[in-house]
Design a protein around this motif. Structure first.
Motif, PDB file in Angstrom:
ATOM      1  N   GLY A 215       0.799  -1.225   0.000  1.00 57.51           N
ATOM      2  CA  GLY A 215       0.000   0.000   0.000  1.00 57.51           C
ATOM      3  C   GLY A 215       0.827   1.268   0.000  1.00 57.51           C
ATOM      4  O   GLY A 215       0.403   2.289  -0.550  1.00 57.51           O
ATOM      5  N   ILE A 216       2.009   1.244   0.612  1.00 61.61           N
ATOM      6  CA  ILE A 216       2.856   2.446   0.623  1.00 61.61           C
ATOM      7  C   ILE A 216       3.448   2.664  -0.763  1.00 61.61           C
ATOM      8  O   ILE A 216       3.441   3.780  -1.299  1.00 61.61           O
ATOM      9  N   GLY A 217       3.934   1.611  -1.393  1.00 57.65           N
ATOM     10  CA  GLY A 217       4.446   1.733  -2.753  1.00 57.65           C
ATOM     11  C   GLY A 217       3.389   2.184  -3.735  1.00 57.65           C
ATOM     12  O   GLY A 217       3.685   2.876  -4.723  1.00 57.65           O
ATOM     13  N   PHE A 218       2.127   1.808  -3.472  1.00 56.12           N
ATOM     14  CA  PHE A 218       1.042   2.216  -4.357  1.00 56.12           C
ATOM     15  C   PHE A 218       0.836   3.735  -4.366  1.00 56.12           C
ATOM     16  O   PHE A 218       0.251   4.271  -5.308  1.00 56.12           O
ATOM     17  N   LEU A 219       1.304   4.433  -3.326  1.00 56.37           N
ATOM     18  CA  LEU A 219       1.206   5.896  -3.335  1.00 56.37           C
ATOM     19  C   LEU A 219       1.966   6.484  -4.521  1.00 56.37           C
ATOM     20  O   LEU A 219       1.573   7.516  -5.076  1.00 56.37           O
ATOM     21  N   GLU A 220       3.021   5.797  -4.926  1.00 57.96           N
ATOM     22  CA  GLU A 220       3.773   6.216  -6.105  1.00 57.96           C
ATOM     23  C   GLU A 220       3.205   5.593  -7.374  1.00 57.96           C
ATOM     24  O   GLU A 220       2.922   6.288  -8.356  1.00 57.96           O
ATOM     25  N   SER A 221       3.007   4.267  -7.380  1.00 60.19           N
ATOM     26  CA  SER A 221       2.720   3.555  -8.628  1.00 60.19           C
ATOM     27  C   SER A 221       1.257   3.633  -9.060  1.00 60.19           C
ATOM     28  O   SER A 221       0.966   3.643 -10.261  1.00 60.19           O
ATOM     29  N   LEU A 222       0.308   3.670  -8.123  1.00 60.66           N
ATOM     30  CA  LEU A 222      -1.111   3.688  -8.468  1.00 60.66           C
ATOM     31  C   LEU A 222      -1.783   5.034  -8.211  1.00 60.66           C
ATOM     32  O   LEU A 222      -2.531   5.524  -9.047  1.00 60.66           O
ATOM     33  N   HIS A 223      -1.526   5.616  -7.040  1.00 64.49           N
ATOM     34  CA  HIS A 223      -2.197   6.878  -6.705  1.00 64.49           C
ATOM     35  C   HIS A 223      -1.496   8.096  -7.316  1.00 64.49           C
ATOM     36  O   HIS A 223      -2.122   9.138  -7.526  1.00 64.49           O
ATOM     37  N   ARG A 224      -0.205   7.983  -7.537  1.00 61.39           N
ATOM     38  CA  ARG A 224       0.602   9.065  -8.127  1.00 61.39           C
ATOM     39  C   ARG A 224       0.573  10.344  -7.284  1.00 61.39           C
ATOM     40  O   ARG A 224       0.542  11.446  -7.812  1.00 61.39           O
ATOM     41  N   VAL A 225       0.601  10.148  -5.968  1.00 64.71           N
ATOM     42  CA  VAL A 225       0.750  11.315  -5.080  1.00 64.71           C
ATOM     43  C   VAL A 225       2.182  11.414  -4.558  1.00 64.71           C
ATOM     44  O   VAL A 225       2.509  12.326  -3.807  1.00 64.71           O
ATOM     45  N   ALA A 226       3.024  10.455  -4.956  1.00 61.86           N
ATOM     46  CA  ALA A 226       4.438  10.483  -4.601  1.00 61.86           C
ATOM     47  C   ALA A 226       5.245  10.243  -5.865  1.00 61.86           C
ATOM     48  O   ALA A 226       4.837   9.479  -6.742  1.00 61.86           O
ATOM     49  N   GLY A 227       6.409  10.890  -5.942  1.00 60.43           N
ATOM     50  CA  GLY A 227       7.246  10.763  -7.130  1.00 60.43           C
ATOM     51  C   GLY A 227       8.342   9.737  -7.001  1.00 60.43           C
ATOM     52  O   GLY A 227       9.067   9.478  -7.964  1.00 60.43           O
ATOM     53  N   SER A 228       8.492   9.132  -5.820  1.00 61.02           N
ATOM     54  CA  SER A 228       9.554   8.161  -5.592  1.00 61.02           C
ATOM     55  C   SER A 228       9.194   7.332  -4.362  1.00 61.02           C
ATOM     56  O   SER A 228       8.327   7.717  -3.574  1.00 61.02           O
ATOM     57  N   PRO A 229       9.880   6.196  -4.161  1.00 63.28           N
ATOM     58  CA  PRO A 229       9.647   5.419  -2.937  1.00 63.28           C
ATOM     59  C   PRO A 229       9.921   6.224  -1.669  1.00 63.28           C
ATOM     60  O   PRO A 229       9.227   6.056  -0.666  1.00 63.28           O
ATOM     61  N   ALA A 230      10.910   7.117  -1.707  1.00 65.11           N
ATOM     62  CA  ALA A 230      11.209   7.941  -0.535  1.00 65.11           C
ATOM     63  C   ALA A 230      10.059   8.903  -0.235  1.00 65.11           C
ATOM     64  O   ALA A 230       9.679   9.104   0.927  1.00 65.11           O
ATOM     65  N   GLU A 231       9.502   9.509  -1.286  1.00 66.16           N
ATOM     66  CA  GLU A 231       8.358  10.397  -1.068  1.00 66.16           C
ATOM     67  C   GLU A 231       7.155   9.626  -0.544  1.00 66.16           C
ATOM     68  O   GLU A 231       6.407  10.122   0.319  1.00 66.16           O
ATOM     69  N   ALA A 232       6.956   8.398  -1.036  1.00 60.49           N
ATOM     70  CA  ALA A 232       5.868   7.567  -0.534  1.00 60.49           C
ATOM     71  C   ALA A 232       6.075   7.249   0.943  1.00 60.49           C
ATOM     72  O   ALA A 232       5.137   7.305   1.750  1.00 60.49           O
ATOM     73  N   ALA A 233       7.315   6.936   1.298  1.00 61.08           N
ATOM     74  CA  ALA A 233       7.621   6.662   2.704  1.00 61.08           C
ATOM     75  C   ALA A 233       7.344   7.881   3.570  1.00 61.08           C
ATOM     76  O   ALA A 233       6.783   7.776   4.678  1.00 61.08           O
ATOM     77  N   HIS A 234       7.715   9.053   3.085  1.00 63.59           N
ATOM     78  CA  HIS A 234       7.493  10.289   3.839  1.00 63.59           C
ATOM     79  C   HIS A 234       5.996  10.526   4.056  1.00 63.59           C
ATOM     80  O   HIS A 234       5.557  10.839   5.169  1.00 63.59           O
ATOM     81  N   LEU A 235       5.201  10.365   2.998  1.00 69.95           N
ATOM     82  CA  LEU A 235       3.758  10.564   3.114  1.00 69.95           C
ATOM     83  C   LEU A 235       3.142   9.583   4.110  1.00 69.95           C
ATOM     84  O   LEU A 235       2.315   9.961   4.952  1.00 69.95           O
TER      85      LEU A 235
END
Length: 773
Positions: free
Chosen positions: A289-309
């Motif tokens: 689900g955290i990786g999906f913030l980047e790959s599916l939801h597109r609210v993060a530009g990288s795994p690090a940004e997804a982790a931060h969110l």
């Protein structure tokens, strides 16, 4: 030798964890924030969405030098003998504790939705069947057994229960839910949590929140629920399960609501969950689900940004394996892009839970209690309870001419694709349906009698023939001829139709197996038409994960029996209902539609959601929520209320009724209490469940049930977002279903409007007394 403070069990857990955190490096703290899925496939379809794309590479030996937060599904990933699995898990824990500076073991988690999802473990009925029992006590007993089985092999956390409220029955995961009413979901779900936690297992509430409200009933689709629907339908089961069940973990949902993914929503995961509700446990990610913030939801530009969110929102643990909370997070913290305080906050919560579980104690041992070689995950006690739960869950929808129970020496044609298939009993998260399709060479591991086998055993003097007729979902009708011939030769036809559970389109029900409409899958409708056309009385038996439209055959069937994936003992349970050994007592946790279109629809409708002259479409269900028939009869007598029909907006009201079994066999009645609010400041459901009580009664026996209704149960979310109790008229309706009202009590709430906080009354108390004479 001096013991470090963090090892001292005499100190408070907070002091121990504070001491430990101060000693840990950034890598060691971050290592507590992810799980590792040892043995998971990195190619093919897998058992989680986009599993192959989201899996990360790592060196196990190097990884565990910093410690490890969790071990993902050591028993539930592939077939493993329980004794062998327990030894392997203990060995893995020894390696983890030996590799790290602090010797902290990992927390092992497993799926346990309808039983421990592992080979040779009991496959209980699915949650929709729990809802059909209206028996929280029995569900609590089941969860306690599941929890003890998990503990017996070294598991600490169970990823259950699902507390999503059905909003569209086409959604594939309806089978995993308890029903379409938040009060039923909350009370039964809380019972499951109490049972699991009583065994020392960390219960994980999922999916927080809104997952079942996805648009078009598509898995992971956006949620477009309004603020009041979210507050009054989606959230109450979670609140009840936390307050009454004591769940120690929550899983963030995959979905996004109004543009904000749950995994990146601090208002939901921190403000509401921790701030308003006071939750102190861990929040874990749904798988990837955290990786999906980047790959599916597109609210993060990288795994690090997804982790931060995700960390900012309040997700403490990345599951099922490291992706974002590993190297991407470490690099971002060192570069100053992510505050280390966020890592510390999450690590503290994880370590507090490990401390609570005894994993930080110096005398902790990886060996599970008892002798792993003697572990029996499908014990006779488990099977007996699975049978009882299945029997209570079977719903007799219709029996207009008393065709059921079947005569013991009759000629029976058993027809249909679900009659002779053991997997027809099991839901998507049972091990044989969830994992074994990738291991066709492995035996099921548990005995699962089919309806056909069970009916032959139940009625040994009957002449039973069988024809499959068709596949569950395929287009082939070549088997119709034989099926019709067997039917024409019989005195009665038992048509066993329904679903096949699977994952991501590999079934007709289950995760990622969403339906375009509510017609029976494949050509089963046409098969049923052909059987009915013979003129032989047809008993329709449904083994499904969702309700299907049955209006096409209304008035043309001899009887209709509904079972929602009733587990390994479901075949004997259904056969027992058909023979009369079991008096049916299940009640519908979801409405059964008349037509396959006109959905989505649940009974929680305001006036404009009901049938009326403004539309030619009538959504009224064929069988309403709470409906179920019996082989015995009940009289409802001596209804009393009081002491006064005018009460304050903080007052309470008792409503009592005596229920007597007036038939010649034992049975159970489910007395349901519904609330109707004639006028409110926002539109309200015409009726909604606020209380219920299952009464098991011998012939002639009577019991009196008293409902203690508190004004808080009339509360709703107003236009400003406050939860309020408004003064004015109310109706309390004693009913046998949402549409079968037996008595109405008219109340008036007087006094000022009240704004409620999280300490409000969530449950309608009940008291049951024996009646003599």
């Amino acid at each position: 030798m001096t013991t470090a403070p963090w090892r001292d069990p005499a100190l408070p857990a907070t002091a121990r964890v504070d001491d430990l955190l101060a000693r840990m490096t950034l890598e060691e703290k971050a290592a507590q924030l992810y799980g590792v899925w040892v043995g998971a496939e990195t190619d093919g379809d897998g058992v989680a969405p986009l599993q192959s794309e989201m899996s990360a590479d790592y060196d196990w030996d190097e990884l565990i030098t910093h410690g490890l937060g969790q071990l993902t599904r050591p028993f539930g990933t592939a077939p493993v003998d329980p004794a062998v699995g327990a030894r392997a898990l203990a060995n893995a824990q020894r390696r983890i504790t030996a590799a790290g500076r602090f010797g902290i073991p990992a927390l092992a988690h497993e799926e346990c939705l309808a039983g421990f999802t592992t080979w040779r473990a009991t496959a209980y009925p699915v949650p929709l069947a729990w809802g059909a029992t209206f028996d929280p006590g029995l569900v609590e007993e089941m969860a306690g057994r599941i929890g003890r089985d998990l503990r017996s092999v070294g598991v600490h956390q169970g990823l259950a229960p699902v507390l999503d409220v059905v909003r569209d029955p086409r959604w594939g995961r309806v089978e995993e839910t308890i029903g379409e009413d938040p009060y039923l979901v909350g009370t039964v779900g809380a019972a499951y949590v109490r049972g699991l936690e009583s065994a020392g297992i960390v219960a994980t509430l999922k999916h927080f929140a809104g997952y079942a409200s996805s648009a078009g009933a598509r898995n992971l689709a956006p949620v477009r629920a309004g603020v009041r629907e979210f507050a009054d339908v989606t959230l109450p089961p979670f609140e009840l399960a936390l307050r009454e069940g004591g769940a120690r973990s929550v899983m963030a949902a995959y979905t996004e609501t109004d543009g904000v993914p749950a995994s990146a929503d601090p208002v939901l995961l921190s403000g509401l969950l921790r701030g308003e509700w006071g939750f102190e446990g861990t929040v874990v990610a749904d798988y990837f689900g955290i990786g999906f913030l980047e790959s599916l939801h597109r609210v993060a530009g990288s795994p690090a940004e997804a982790a931060h969110l995700a960390l900012t929102a309040g997700i403490d643990v990345e599951l099922p394996t490291l992706k974002c909370y590993g190297r991407p997070l470490l690099d971002a913290v060192r570069a100053g892009r992510v505050p280390e305080d966020l890592v510390d906050r999450a690590a503290r919560r994880v370590l507090l839970q490990k401390c609570e579980l005894g994993l930080l104690d110096e005398d902790w041992t990886p060996e599970p209690p008892g002798d792993p070689a003697a572990v029996d995950l499908d014990s006779p006690g488990n099977r007996a309870l699975a049978r009882r739960l299945a029997e209570e869950s079977v719903v007799l929808l219709d029996n207009p001419d008393g065709l059921l129970p079947l005569a013991p020496d009759t000629r029976i044609a058993v027809v249909g694709p679900r009659a002779a298939d053991a997997l027809a009993m099991l839901g998507c998260y049972s091990f044989p349906s969830h994992v074994l399709p990738r291991h066709p060479e492995v035996a099921t591991g548990i005995d699962i009698p089919t309806v056909l086998d069970a009916l032959r055993a139940e009625l040994p003097d009957a002449k039973v023939t069988f024809a499959e007729g068709c596949d569950t979902s395929g287009p082939d009708t070549s088997g119709f001829t034989e099926a019709v011939a067997r039917c024409a030769e019989a005195d009665v036809c038992v048509a066993v139709l329904g679903d096949r559970a699977g994952l991501f389109g590999r079934g007709t029900s289950g995760e990622g197996c969403d339906a375009s409409d509510l017609a029976l899958p494949g050509v089963q409708c046409e098969l049923l038409d052909a059987l009915v056309a013979t003129g032989v009385p047809v008993v329709l038996v449904l083994l499904t994960g969702r309700p299907y439209a049955l209006g096409r055959w209304h008035g043309r069937l001899g009887a209709v029996v509904q079972a929602f994936f009733p587990g390994e003992e479901g075949g004997p349970a259904v056969a027992g209902v058909l023979s009369g050994r079991v008096t049916p007592s299940g009640r519908l946790p979801v409405s059964v539609p008349r037509l396959p279109g006109g959905q989505p629809w649940t009974y929680l409708q305001p006036p404009l959601g009901l049938a009326g002259e403004v539309s030619n479409l009538d959504p009224t269900p064929l069988y309403p929520f709470g409906h179920g028939r019996s082989y015995t009869t009940f009289a409802w007598e001596d209804v009393t209320g009081g002491p006064a029909e005018v009460l304050g907006t903080d007052g309470s009201y008792d409503l009592s009724v005596t229920v007597r079994n007036t038939g010649d066999r034992a049975g159970a009645e489910v007395v349901q209490l519904y609330l109707h609010d004639p006028v409110a400041s926002v539109t309200r459901p015409d009726v909604r469940l606020v209380g219920y009580q299952r009464l098991d009664l011998a012939p002639g026996q009577a019991r009196r049930v008293t409902f203690r209704f508190h004004a808080d149960l009339s509360a709703f979310t107003d236009r400003s977002g406050r939860r309020v109790v408004e003064p004015g008229a109310l109706e309390l309706r004693l009913a046998a279903s949402s549409a079968d009202v037996r008595h109405t009590a008219h109340l008036t709430l007087a006094g000022p409007e009240r704004v409620l906080g999280p300490d409000r009354e969530l449950r309608c108390g009940t008291e049951v007394a024996e009646v003599t004479g």
